[in-house]
Design a protein around this motif. Structure first.
Motif: not given
Length: 117
Positions: A39, A47, A51
């Motif tokens: 990642m 990111k 998430e």
């Protein structure tokens, strides 16, 4: 390469890859695509979005995840059926008599979809 949000399945999350951006563009081998585990290569905002997406999916009750998966499957089935209709029509247009019949039907009934099987 375009990566779409993970698909929800009962077994595990999967990935959906597009083999090209637009029809007619050069295609890539999607069998070799992998989002990977690193990642760190993604920008910070990507990111965070990834998430958040995973977190949102995990918060859904099983019934809602099943409903979403069913919607994905329905959409995919409809897309495959539309592609099959296009292929059938393209194949039929190679036959001059079918092409003439198709053109006549389209002329007489412009608002009714005409398909060949």
């Amino acid at each position: 390469v375009l990566f779409k949000e993970p698909l929800l399945t009962k077994e595990k999350a999967g990935d959906e890859w597009w083999n090209c951006v637009f029809k007619g563009d050069p295609e890539i081998d999607i069998q070799n695509c992998n989002i990977g585990q690193d990642m760190s290569q993604l920008p910070d905002d990507a990111k965070r979005e990834w998430e958040k997406s995973i977190w949102r999916q995990q918060q859904l009750p099983p019934e809602e995840r099943a409903k979403i998966q069913s919607e994905y499957e329905t959409e995919d089935r409809m897309k495959r059926q539309a592609e099959e209709r296009i292929r059938n029509n393209e194949k039929a247009m190679s036959d001059p008599s079918k092409k003439a019949f198709y053109n006549m039907m389209r002329e007489k009934f412009p608002d009714i979809p005409v398909e060949f099987k």
